[in-house]
Structures are given as structure tokens and as C-alpha cells.
Enzyme design. Structure first.
Site, PDB file in Angstrom:
ATOM      1  N   LYS A  52      10.702  41.821  72.280  1.00  0.00           N
ATOM      2  CA  LYS A  52      12.052  41.172  71.099  1.00  0.00           C
ATOM      3  C   LYS A  52      11.258  40.277  70.080  1.00  0.00           C
ATOM      4  O   LYS A  52      11.748  40.273  68.885  1.00  0.00           O
ATOM      5  CB  LYS A  52      13.038  40.403  72.052  1.00  0.00           C
ATOM      6  CG  LYS A  52      13.837  41.306  72.886  1.00  0.00           C
ATOM      7  CD  LYS A  52      14.631  40.461  73.965  1.00  0.00           C
ATOM      8  CE  LYS A  52      15.388  41.618  74.926  1.00  0.00           C
ATOM      9  NZ  LYS A  52      16.121  40.846  75.833  1.00  0.00           N
ATOM     10  N   GLN A  96      17.696  35.477  78.973  1.00  0.00           N
ATOM     11  CA  GLN A  96      17.264  36.708  79.572  1.00  0.00           C
ATOM     12  C   GLN A  96      17.761  36.604  80.865  1.00  0.00           C
ATOM     13  O   GLN A  96      17.525  35.669  81.782  1.00  0.00           O
ATOM     14  CB  GLN A  96      15.821  36.866  79.476  1.00  0.00           C
ATOM     15  CG  GLN A  96      15.161  37.928  80.201  1.00  0.00           C
ATOM     16  CD  GLN A  96      15.408  39.116  79.060  1.00  0.00           C
ATOM     17  OE1 GLN A  96      15.168  38.971  77.937  1.00  0.00           O
ATOM     18  NE2 GLN A  96      15.435  40.097  79.678  1.00  0.00           N
ATOM     19  N   ASP A 119      23.923  39.324  72.560  1.00  0.00           N
ATOM     20  CA  ASP A 119      23.977  40.310  73.743  1.00  0.00           C
ATOM     21  C   ASP A 119      25.464  40.883  73.966  1.00  0.00           C
ATOM     22  O   ASP A 119      25.715  41.836  74.661  1.00  0.00           O
ATOM     23  CB  ASP A 119      23.602  39.843  75.020  1.00  0.00           C
ATOM     24  CG  ASP A 119      22.110  39.848  75.257  1.00  0.00           C
ATOM     25  OD1 ASP A 119      21.534  40.878  74.757  1.00  0.00           O
ATOM     26  OD2 ASP A 119      21.507  39.091  75.881  1.00  0.00           O
TER      27      ASP A 119
END
Ligand code: NAP
Length: 283
Positions: A52, A96, A119
Site C-alpha cells: 500500500k 489493517q 476501506d
């Protein structure tokens, strides 16, 4: 032999598109910023976070990583999220997952400002996806839709079968296909006659988390097969689909690696760009 849907090439096209828009924003002195929170040192998570960060820097975006120790408290984690919510140079925040067991994932997701929730896991964004009025889509299902479009595969009127009902992949995947006029069946571990249902699929999406779970006898000849799985049974990455056998039966298939995985990161970049535009009043 089936056509291979090349996630690397399609994701590069998405990133090129995003990169161009980022360059235009840079000219206006706007740099999209992404903050990634990682708790502990899970090797797979560290790999994802590294990818990322590299993707951000390749596209002219700013990124920062917050590595917290495995034993971080819920309060400390929430305080970090709050701090990032209040920073104008950070447009997107992601934590995460999975988190260590002593932390409450739900309250961490809820704490991220919906405008910065790249997300798209926050309940406000999930609700907006349900009604088809959204800024962000969850990266993996959004990437799959992008792959289908790029491969000229129209889902309208098709029977799409999704194996898996997670909040991250299966459920939003089904919803996006429904929005595009597919007839959708969602299967899970309690589904009876799974093989029979899968054999009815024009488009079969496997998001199970079990190596080579989908075998050739579960696939209708000529179907499109999308493999979301990322499994490492012997330390080597493989999908949820028995690629060698299934690719002899289906018309198109995504490989692992080089299929859905690269798309997920490209769509994260797209979401971070969207967040930066929205927060700077650019529609
Ligand atoms: P998850 O939360 O573990 O969900 C797995 C789903 O599979 C559950 O709904 C489960 O049913 C269902 N399932 C398990 N065993 C089954 C069986 N025998 N028959 C039918 N259904 C069964 O996993 P996830 O987060 O959705 O991820 C799925 C896979 O995709 C994993 O391999 C993950 O690593 C991968 N993934 C890849 C990407 C990418 O970028 N490529 C992104 C995210 C995830 P129940 O609900 O009944 O338990």
C-alpha cells in the site's frame, strides 16, 4: 483453456488513471494522504501494508504507517484514530485487519470518520452501499467489478454465485452485482447442495479462504470464475479455486497471484483519491 483475466494489467490501468488525477491535484497543491495503522507483526499484514505504501508513493500520494505493538490498548488505538480523523493532511485512514483478540475491531471501524474510511467498512458507508448511494466501495469487490468491466463481462441478467458472506468481501460483492442487475445467490458454510448451486453460476466468485476449494465439477462449462482467495497452505500463495482443473472448464478465470489481489490495492488508491477530492470540495 480459459482466458486469463490479468489483474496486474487491469490494476495498472486503474493506477494510471488515478495517478493522472493525483498529478492534477498536486498542481493545486493538494496531496492525497493515507494513514495505515498496523497492530503487531503478522507477516501477511506487513506485506500488504508495504504494498500500500509503495503504491501511494508511485502515484504521488503521501502515506504514513503507524505500527503499534501487539499489546497496544484499545484506548491508545482509538486515540490514534481520533488524531488522524482531525488531521487535514490525512484523507484516508485504514486499520489493517484482523486485530489481536483483545481489541474490539467493531469500535475501531466505527471510530474512523466515514469521510476518511477508504476501506468502506464503517456502518454509514455500508448502509450507503446497500441503497446504492456511495462515495467509497470496499476495495476487493470494487476491484472485481472493475475487472469484469475491463474484460467486457456484463453481469446484467446473469446468475452470479458468491461463495462467502464476509462483511469485507462476500456481502458487498453480492450487493454490487445486484446493483448491476445480476441475479445473485450467496453461499456459506451452512449451504446445502453447494456444488449444485455453483454449477448454475454464469459468474462464480470464490471468497472462502480454503485452498483449491472450488473444483472443476463445481463449475458450469463456459462460466466466469473469480478467485478471491489468498491461502498459503505450504507457504506458497494459492487461491480458493483449483486453477489447473477449473481453467479447462470455464471461459475466463482470475489467477492467484496476479488476479484480484492487485486490484484491491488499486481500488484503495482510487478511494484515497476520492476522499481527498471530497475533502477539498472537488466533486
Ligand atoms: P472469511 O471472513 O473467513 O469468510 C469466509 C466465508 O467462506 C464465510 O462466509 C464462510 O461461511 C465461507 N465458508 C467457509 N467454509 C465454507 C464451506 N465449506 N462451504 C461454503 N462456504 C464456506 O474470509 P474473507 O475475509 O471473506 O476472505 C475470503 C478469502 O479471500 C481469504 O482467502 C482471504 O485471504 C481472501 N481475501 C483476498 C483479498 C484480495 O485482495 N485478494 C481481499 C480480502 C480477502 P460462514 O459465514 O458460514 O462461516
Amino acid at each position: 483453456m480459459a482466458q486469463i483475466i490479468d489483474g496486474k494489467a487491469i490494476s495498472q490501468a486503474v493506477k494510471d488513471r488515478v495517478g493522472k488525477e493525483v498529478a492534477e491535484l498536486n498542481e493545486k497543491r493538494i496531496t492525497p494522504g493515507l494513514a495505515v495503522i498496523i497492530v503487531g507483526a503478522d507477516p501477511a499484514s506487513l506485506v500488504y501494508v508495504g504494498s500500500k505504501k509503495r503504491a501511494c508513493s508511485a502515484l504521488g500520494m503521501y502515506s504514513e504507517e503507524h505500527s503499534l505493538p501487539e499489546n497496544v490498548s484499545q484506548e491508545e488505538l482509538l486515540a490514534l484514530v481520533e488524531c488522524l480523523n482531525n488531521r487535514s493532511d490525512i484523507n484516508g485512514i485504514l486499520c489493517q485487519l484482523p486485530l489481536p483478540k483483545h481489541l474490539d475491531e467493531k469500535s475501531v471501524i466505527n471510530a474512523i470518520s466515514p469521510e476518511k474510511d477508504v476501506d468502506a467498512f464503517h456502518p454509514a458507508n455500508v448502509g450507503r452501499i446497500m441503497i446504492g448511494d456511495y462515495d467509497f466501495l470496499p476495495c476487493t469487490p470494487a476491484g472485481i467489478m472493475e475487472m469484469l468491466v475491463a474484460s467486457n463481462i456484463d453481469v446484467s441478467g446473469k446468475h452470479c454465485v458468491v461463495i462467502g458472506r464476509s462483511n469485507i468481501v462476500g456481502k458487498p460483492m453480492a450487493m454490487l452485482m445486484l446493483h448491476k442487475n445480476a441475479t445473485v445467490t450467496i453461499c456459506h458454510s451452512k449451504t446445502k447442495n453447494l456444488s449444485e448451486i455453483c454449477r448454475q453460476a454464469d459468474i462464480l466468485v470464490a471468497a472462502v479462504g480454503r485452498a483449491r476449494f472450488v473444483t472443476a465439477d463445481m463449475v458450469k462449462p463456459g462460466a466466469v470464475v473469480i478467485d478471491v482467495g489468498m491461502n498459503r497452505p505450504d507457504g506458497i500463495l494459492c487461491g480458493d479455486v483449483d486453477f489447473d482443473e477449473v481453467s479447462k472448464v470455464c471461459s475466463s478465470i482470475t489467477p492467484v497471484p496476479g488476479g484480484v489481489g492487485p486490484m484491491t490495492i488499486a481500488m484503495l488508491m482510487q478511494n484515497t483519491l476520492t476522499a481527498a477530492k471530497r475533502q477539498n470540495g472537488i466533486v
